[in-house]
Design a protein around this motif. Structure first.
Motif, PDB file in Angstrom:
ATOM      1  N   SER A  56       0.955  -1.089   0.009  1.00 59.92           N
ATOM      2  CA  SER A  56       0.361   0.251  -0.065  1.00 59.92           C
ATOM      3  C   SER A  56       0.697   1.203   0.024  1.00 59.92           C
ATOM      4  N   GLN A  57       2.101   0.908   0.869  1.00 56.95           N
ATOM      5  CA  GLN A  57       3.164   2.000   1.183  1.00 56.95           C
ATOM      6  C   GLN A  57       3.660   2.592  -0.643  1.00 56.95           C
ATOM      7  N   LYS A  58       3.624   1.265  -1.071  1.00 56.69           N
ATOM      8  CA  LYS A  58       4.560   1.650  -2.091  1.00 56.69           C
ATOM      9  C   LYS A  58       4.155   1.739  -3.379  1.00 56.69           C
ATOM     10  N   GLY A  59       2.686   1.328  -2.914  1.00 58.74           N
ATOM     11  CA  GLY A  59       1.878   2.414  -4.413  1.00 58.74           C
ATOM     12  C   GLY A  59       1.112   3.526  -4.495  1.00 58.74           C
ATOM     13  N   ASN A  60       1.426   4.411  -2.783  1.00 56.22           N
ATOM     14  CA  ASN A  60       1.121   5.282  -2.259  1.00 56.22           C
ATOM     15  C   ASN A  60      -0.336   4.912  -2.391  1.00 56.22           C
ATOM     16  N   ASN A  61      -0.873   4.155  -2.030  1.00 55.53           N
ATOM     17  CA  ASN A  61      -2.398   3.824  -1.910  1.00 55.53           C
ATOM     18  C   ASN A  61      -3.087   4.995  -0.443  1.00 55.53           C
ATOM     19  N   PRO A  62      -4.081   5.106   0.128  1.00 54.03           N
ATOM     20  CA  PRO A  62      -4.203   5.562   1.255  1.00 54.03           C
ATOM     21  C   PRO A  62      -3.908   4.165   2.420  1.00 54.03           C
ATOM     22  N   SER A  63      -3.665   4.668   3.406  1.00 51.37           N
ATOM     23  CA  SER A  63      -3.381   4.059   4.521  1.00 51.37           C
ATOM     24  C   SER A  63      -4.367   3.120   4.938  1.00 51.37           C
ATOM     25  N   VAL A  64      -4.268   1.754   4.642  1.00 51.73           N
ATOM     26  CA  VAL A  64      -5.436   0.790   5.525  1.00 51.73           C
ATOM     27  C   VAL A  64      -5.388   0.371   6.562  1.00 51.73           C
ATOM     28  N   ALA A  65      -5.623   0.494   7.917  1.00 49.46           N
ATOM     29  CA  ALA A  65      -5.289  -0.542   9.249  1.00 49.46           C
ATOM     30  C   ALA A  65      -5.633  -2.142   9.119  1.00 49.46           C
ATOM     31  N   GLU A  66      -5.289  -2.762   9.108  1.00 50.38           N
ATOM     32  CA  GLU A  66      -5.546  -4.143   9.608  1.00 50.38           C
ATOM     33  C   GLU A  66      -5.792  -4.679  11.661  1.00 50.38           C
ATOM     34  N   ALA A  67      -5.994  -4.636  11.695  1.00 49.41           N
ATOM     35  CA  ALA A  67      -6.400  -5.286  13.163  1.00 49.41           C
ATOM     36  C   ALA A  67      -6.407  -6.876  12.934  1.00 49.41           C
ATOM     37  N   LEU A  68      -5.075  -7.731  14.579  1.00 46.27           N
ATOM     38  CA  LEU A  68      -5.127  -9.042  14.263  1.00 46.27           C
ATOM     39  C   LEU A  68      -5.692  -9.329  15.732  1.00 46.27           C
ATOM     40  N   ARG A  69      -5.532 -10.582  16.259  1.00 41.40           N
ATOM     41  CA  ARG A  69      -5.239 -11.066  17.756  1.00 41.40           C
ATOM     42  C   ARG A  69      -5.407 -12.117  17.938  1.00 41.40           C
ATOM     43  N   VAL A  70      -4.124 -11.977  19.016  1.00 41.78           N
ATOM     44  CA  VAL A  70      -3.168 -13.275  19.024  1.00 41.78           C
ATOM     45  C   VAL A  70      -3.009 -13.673  20.484  1.00 41.78           C
ATOM     46  N   GLN A  71      -3.299 -15.155  20.495  1.00 38.00           N
ATOM     47  CA  GLN A  71      -2.880 -15.758  21.485  1.00 38.00           C
ATOM     48  C   GLN A  71      -2.015 -15.594  22.377  1.00 38.00           C
TER      49      GLN A  71
ATOM     50  N   ALA B 290      -4.863 -12.716  28.632  1.00 41.58           N
ATOM     51  CA  ALA B 290      -5.757 -12.773  27.614  1.00 41.58           C
ATOM     52  C   ALA B 290      -4.807 -12.025  26.607  1.00 41.58           C
ATOM     53  N   ASP B 291      -5.619 -12.217  25.397  1.00 41.03           N
ATOM     54  CA  ASP B 291      -4.936 -12.302  23.721  1.00 41.03           C
ATOM     55  C   ASP B 291      -4.273 -10.686  23.710  1.00 41.03           C
ATOM     56  N   LEU B 292      -3.416 -10.749  22.975  1.00 44.62           N
ATOM     57  CA  LEU B 292      -2.924  -9.545  22.576  1.00 44.62           C
ATOM     58  C   LEU B 292      -3.644  -9.067  21.165  1.00 44.62           C
ATOM     59  N   GLY B 293      -3.576  -7.795  20.983  1.00 43.09           N
ATOM     60  CA  GLY B 293      -4.881  -6.816  20.438  1.00 43.09           C
ATOM     61  C   GLY B 293      -3.477  -6.514  19.018  1.00 43.09           C
ATOM     62  N   MET B 294      -3.732  -6.297  17.945  1.00 44.64           N
ATOM     63  CA  MET B 294      -2.637  -5.681  16.922  1.00 44.64           C
ATOM     64  C   MET B 294      -3.468  -4.903  15.786  1.00 44.64           C
ATOM     65  N   LEU B 295      -2.953  -3.534  15.439  1.00 44.34           N
ATOM     66  CA  LEU B 295      -2.991  -2.989  14.574  1.00 44.34           C
ATOM     67  C   LEU B 295      -1.872  -2.964  13.512  1.00 44.34           C
ATOM     68  N   VAL B 296      -2.047  -2.749  12.247  1.00 45.62           N
ATOM     69  CA  VAL B 296      -0.694  -3.061  11.090  1.00 45.62           C
ATOM     70  C   VAL B 296      -1.886  -2.227  10.201  1.00 45.62           C
ATOM     71  N   ARG B 297      -0.542  -0.523  10.639  1.00 46.01           N
ATOM     72  CA  ARG B 297      -1.360   0.037   8.666  1.00 46.01           C
ATOM     73  C   ARG B 297       0.432   0.721   8.142  1.00 46.01           C
ATOM     74  N   SER B 298       0.537   1.468   7.030  1.00 47.05           N
ATOM     75  CA  SER B 298       1.084   1.705   6.294  1.00 47.05           C
ATOM     76  C   SER B 298       1.241   3.365   7.062  1.00 47.05           C
ATOM     77  N   VAL B 299       2.363   3.886   6.940  1.00 49.78           N
ATOM     78  CA  VAL B 299       3.166   4.774   7.539  1.00 49.78           C
ATOM     79  C   VAL B 299       2.437   5.796   6.033  1.00 49.78           C
ATOM     80  N   PRO B 300       2.457   6.610   5.665  1.00 51.47           N
ATOM     81  CA  PRO B 300       2.247   7.879   4.670  1.00 51.47           C
ATOM     82  C   PRO B 300       3.694   8.323   4.483  1.00 51.47           C
ATOM     83  N   LEU B 301       4.079   8.696   3.362  1.00 54.77           N
ATOM     84  CA  LEU B 301       4.998   9.175   3.032  1.00 54.77           C
ATOM     85  C   LEU B 301       4.978  10.571   2.487  1.00 54.77           C
ATOM     86  N   SER B 302       5.713  11.284   2.648  1.00 58.06           N
ATOM     87  CA  SER B 302       5.752  12.759   1.679  1.00 58.06           C
ATOM     88  C   SER B 302       5.634  11.842   1.100  1.00 58.06           C
ATOM     89  N   GLU B 303       5.733  13.667  -0.142  1.00 57.32           N
ATOM     90  CA  GLU B 303       6.346  13.584  -1.731  1.00 57.32           C
ATOM     91  C   GLU B 303       7.542  13.219  -2.009  1.00 57.32           C
TER      92      GLU B 303
END
Length: 375
Positions: A245-260, A266-279
């Protein structure tokens, strides 16, 4: 007499000057090489002049704290070589006669201790409010500073002003980063930043603790490992998706994951998202993926004094409110505070009245969403 610089030597010095803001302490390489070219005892850069509120901040080629401490504490107020014309190289003997200097307390008690009797220097005052002083010193037995010496320093002054402005901008960015990083730490959220190859660039305090525990997430030579084989596969997919997503300069989308966690906690909650780059961002050392980790067993700790001030609570009410926000029941809070259940209920009624809530769950939500957790 100072020899003129060759083109190669001048180019090398400019490199040291513009790399100065990246050094710790800044500009140490530049002043060390300037000292050798201008043949002097030492060079000092005062990045923040001494004031009634703050000590001066300086870098010098002597590399000792003795000079800095004694100047800040006793001699800054006596220094006659201050408030020079902006961006103009000046010699001390242009401002004070040799005789007056030798008879001054500044010379007798400070300069003479460091074998200094001659100075040239320049003040740099930027539009953003930075005040920088450059001072070059020689002993009484050294050759007197010449116009050629002053011209050599003067060649670098416009470049130093530009580098100083870069230094200020980098400091502002770093200050903001530390502020936001500290806020995330206070909220008990782990953060891990990956580069464009998926390698770990940076972690915060909460993430470091989770990685050390190796309970659901761990760091090895080949990168981050998460949970079970199935969870690890899903994690790698999310990382790959964020990088794409970042390399394609697409809008950043957050995806969640639950980890036992193997420990059964208690399970860990994770959020993974791309970091927007400046021009204009480029290079491998660019933040590319941000991973946010929530551990339900860690609590964000609102500072006692902030909660007390925000809601007008008494010390006893504040203690109770914090215990409830950290997940304790009323009975557990009473035991922790060593008070009766009736007293706890009385405190809770008073807290409800002052905060405008009517249920314990609403109180917890109010505290955890308040600005106090950012303190």
């Amino acid at each position: 007499m100072t020899a003129p610089l060759s083109f190669d030597a001048f180019s090398e010095m400019l490199g040291y000057l513009y790399e100065g803001p990246l050094e710790t302490p800044p500009w140490q390489s530049f002043i060390r090489h300037l000292q050798s070219h201008i043949h002097c005892n030492y060079v000092t850069v005062i990045l923040r002049p001494q004031s009634s509120q703050l000590d001066g901040l300086m870098v010098n080629t002597r590399g000792t704290e003795e000079v800095v401490a004694s100047y800040n504490e006793y001699y800054a107020a006596l220094d006659p070589f201050v408030d020079l014309p902006n961006l103009k190289v000046v010699a001390l003997d242009e401002l004070i006669s040799r005789e007056d200097l030798m008879n001054s307390a500044f010379y007798k008690n400070f300069l003479s201790n460091f074998d200094v009797a001659q100075l040239i220097g320049c003040d740099i005052n930027t539009p953003e409010g930075a005040q920088c002083r450059i001072r070059i010193c020689r002993s009484d037995t050294d050759p007197h500073f010449t116009q050629q010496d002053k011209d050599l320093l003067g060649v670098f002054i416009p470049h130093f002003e530009r580098a100083l402005r870069l230094h200020m901008q980098l400091n502002r960015i770093e200050s903001e980063r530390k502020l936001y990083s500290g806020t995330v730490d206070q909220m008990a959220v782990g953060t891990i930043i990956l580069d464009q190859d998926g390698k770990v660039m940076q972690t915060n305090r909460v993430a470091d603790q989770l990685l050390q525990e190796k309970d659901g997430i761990k760091l090895t030579n080949d990168g981050l490992h998460v949970g079970s084989a199935r969870e690890g596969q899903e994690f790698r997919r999310l990382i790959k998706q964020a990088l794409s997503s970042q390399k394609g300069n697409n809008p950043s989308v957050a995806e969640a994951l639950r980890v036992q966690r193997p420990s059964g906690r208690a399970d860990l909650g994770m959020l993974v998202r791309s970091v927007p780059l400046s021009e204009w961002n480029q290079g491998k050392q660019c933040p590319s993926v941000a991973i946010f980790i929530n551990d339900p067993e860690q609590v964000s700790r609102a500072p006692y004094e902030s909660i007390k001030a925000l809601f007008g609570l008494t010390p006893a009410e504040t203690q109770l409110a914090l215990l409830l926000a950290n997940g304790l029941t009323l009975d557990e809070a009473a035991e922790e505070l060593v008070i009766s259940r009736n007293t706890v209920r009385a405190h809770l009624r008073s807290i409800f009245s002052k905060t405008g809530v009517t249920r314990q769950t609403m109180l917890v939500r109010l505290i955890l969403r308040s600005v106090a957790t950012l303190g």
